[in-house]
Design an enzyme around this catalytic site. Structure first.
Site, PDB file in Angstrom:
ATOM      1  N   LYS A   1      22.223  16.230  57.710  1.00  0.00           N
ATOM      2  CA  LYS A   1      22.911  15.086  57.079  1.00  0.00           C
ATOM      3  C   LYS A   1      23.205  13.971  58.078  1.00  0.00           C
ATOM      4  O   LYS A   1      22.933  12.811  57.822  1.00  0.00           O
ATOM      5  CB  LYS A   1      24.268  15.516  56.508  1.00  0.00           C
ATOM      6  CG  LYS A   1      24.247  16.148  55.165  1.00  0.00           C
ATOM      7  CD  LYS A   1      25.627  16.176  54.529  1.00  0.00           C
ATOM      8  CE  LYS A   1      26.779  16.590  55.401  1.00  0.00           C
ATOM      9  NZ  LYS A   1      26.915  18.015  55.689  1.00  0.00           N
TER      10      LYS A   1
ATOM     11  N   ARG B   1      34.074  17.119  49.504  1.00  0.00           N
ATOM     12  CA  ARG B   1      33.680  18.496  49.775  1.00  0.00           C
ATOM     13  C   ARG B   1      34.321  19.470  48.792  1.00  0.00           C
ATOM     14  O   ARG B   1      34.026  20.659  48.851  1.00  0.00           O
ATOM     15  CB  ARG B   1      34.156  18.868  51.169  1.00  0.00           C
ATOM     16  CG  ARG B   1      33.052  19.004  52.218  1.00  0.00           C
ATOM     17  CD  ARG B   1      33.767  19.313  53.492  1.00  0.00           C
ATOM     18  NE  ARG B   1      33.006  19.864  54.562  1.00  0.00           N
ATOM     19  CZ  ARG B   1      32.437  19.142  55.520  1.00  0.00           C
ATOM     20  NH1 ARG B   1      32.442  17.831  55.451  1.00  0.00           N
ATOM     21  NH2 ARG B   1      31.858  19.739  56.534  1.00  0.00           N
TER      22      ARG B   1
ATOM     23  N   ARG C   1      22.320  23.710  68.003  1.00  0.00           N
ATOM     24  CA  ARG C   1      23.167  22.534  68.235  1.00  0.00           C
ATOM     25  C   ARG C   1      24.338  22.894  69.157  1.00  0.00           C
ATOM     26  O   ARG C   1      24.748  22.104  69.997  1.00  0.00           O
ATOM     27  CB  ARG C   1      23.695  22.009  66.900  1.00  0.00           C
ATOM     28  CG  ARG C   1      24.512  20.745  67.033  1.00  0.00           C
ATOM     29  CD  ARG C   1      24.728  20.091  65.684  1.00  0.00           C
ATOM     30  NE  ARG C   1      25.841  20.667  64.950  1.00  0.00           N
ATOM     31  CZ  ARG C   1      26.159  20.334  63.696  1.00  0.00           C
ATOM     32  NH1 ARG C   1      25.435  19.469  63.038  1.00  0.00           N
ATOM     33  NH2 ARG C   1      27.188  20.888  63.098  1.00  0.00           N
TER      34      ARG C   1
ATOM     35  N   ARG D   1      29.679  21.784  70.418  1.00  0.00           N
ATOM     36  CA  ARG D   1      30.757  21.618  69.428  1.00  0.00           C
ATOM     37  C   ARG D   1      31.548  22.907  69.304  1.00  0.00           C
ATOM     38  O   ARG D   1      30.970  23.986  69.172  1.00  0.00           O
ATOM     39  CB  ARG D   1      30.156  21.246  68.060  1.00  0.00           C
ATOM     40  CG  ARG D   1      30.166  19.765  67.822  1.00  0.00           C
ATOM     41  CD  ARG D   1      29.525  19.418  66.498  1.00  0.00           C
ATOM     42  NE  ARG D   1      30.244  19.940  65.334  1.00  0.00           N
ATOM     43  CZ  ARG D   1      30.075  19.456  64.112  1.00  0.00           C
ATOM     44  NH1 ARG D   1      29.235  18.473  63.892  1.00  0.00           N
ATOM     45  NH2 ARG D   1      30.736  19.977  63.097  1.00  0.00           N
TER      46      ARG D   1
ATOM     47  N   ARG E   1      32.060  28.339  58.044  1.00  0.00           N
ATOM     48  CA  ARG E   1      31.817  27.008  57.472  1.00  0.00           C
ATOM     49  C   ARG E   1      30.820  27.083  56.320  1.00  0.00           C
ATOM     50  O   ARG E   1      30.955  26.394  55.320  1.00  0.00           O
ATOM     51  CB  ARG E   1      31.326  26.048  58.562  1.00  0.00           C
ATOM     52  CG  ARG E   1      32.460  25.621  59.482  1.00  0.00           C
ATOM     53  CD  ARG E   1      31.949  25.007  60.757  1.00  0.00           C
ATOM     54  NE  ARG E   1      31.231  23.770  60.540  1.00  0.00           N
ATOM     55  CZ  ARG E   1      30.237  23.338  61.329  1.00  0.00           C
ATOM     56  NH1 ARG E   1      29.853  24.061  62.354  1.00  0.00           N
ATOM     57  NH2 ARG E   1      29.669  22.199  61.070  1.00  0.00           N
TER      58      ARG E   1
END
Ligand code: AMP
Length: 184
Positions: free
Chosen positions: A14, A89, A126, A132, A143
């Protein structure tokens, strides 16, 4: 004028695609995850409030995030269109957004569809590159669980002709091209 909503699970690409679209359409990229992460790194009151929630991969409250987004959408920078990434969301957020955008509804709703295993692999990748704090295996699984439980309801909220499903497992360029075709 384009008022775009990009939906899809964490790791569906996204953010990458949103940046491309916002560049060529010259519209603001409203990324709630990005705004919250900025708040955490700046150490603001908002940042302190949401830091622990982000680290666990839970969702911040609907009221809080809706007021942040509402303020941004009401600002002059969004008058010529915008792209929403990461909001709404939940069903409550989708309903709140309908109210905010009552007289100028979303023009395009695009869902990036990516298989579960591909997403876990991409997010772990990632984590290595970006570091992160919410990209560890436990938090990733959480998540995705949160996404499955709540955010699919958001997609259902927008069923109908404005909803475009795109295969997000293809290359960045291929997905970008498919999105571009929808937006033409
Ligand atoms: P993202 O970068 O979109 O994956 O968002 C990162 C984190 O920010 C999420 O795991 C949530 O903790 C928080 N967040 C972002 N957008 C929302 C939202 N619309 N509602 C609640 N929490 C959010």
């Amino acid at each position: 004028m384009k008022r775009i909503l990009l939906v899809g699970p964490p790791g569906s690409g996204k953010g990458t695609q949103a940046e491309k679209v916002c560049k060529y359409l010259n519209i603001p990229h409203i990324s709630t995850g990005g705004m919250l992460r900025d708040a955490v790194s700046s150490g603001s009151d908002l940042g302190k409030k949401v830091e622990g929630i982000l680290a666990k991969g839970e969702l911040v409250s609907d009221d809080l995030i809706t007021s942040i987004v509402g303020e941004r959408l009401g600002s002059g920078e969004c008058a010529k269109g915008f792209l929403l990434d990461g909001f709404p969301r939940t069903k409550a957020q989708a309903e709140a957004l309908d109210k905010i955008l009552k007289s100028y509804p979303l023009t395009h709703i695009i869902e990036l569809v990516v298989p579960h295993d591909d997403i876990v692999r991409r997010l772990l990748e990632r984590a290595k590159v970006q570091g992160r704090v919410d990209d560890t295996l436990d938090v990733i699984e959480n998540r995705l669980k949160v996404y499955e439980a709540q955010s699919k309801i958001v997609v259902d909220h927008y069923s109908g002709e404005r909803l475009h499903k795109i295969d997000g497992s293809k290359t960045i360029d291929e997905v970008g091209e498919a999105i571009r075709r929808v937006l033409m």
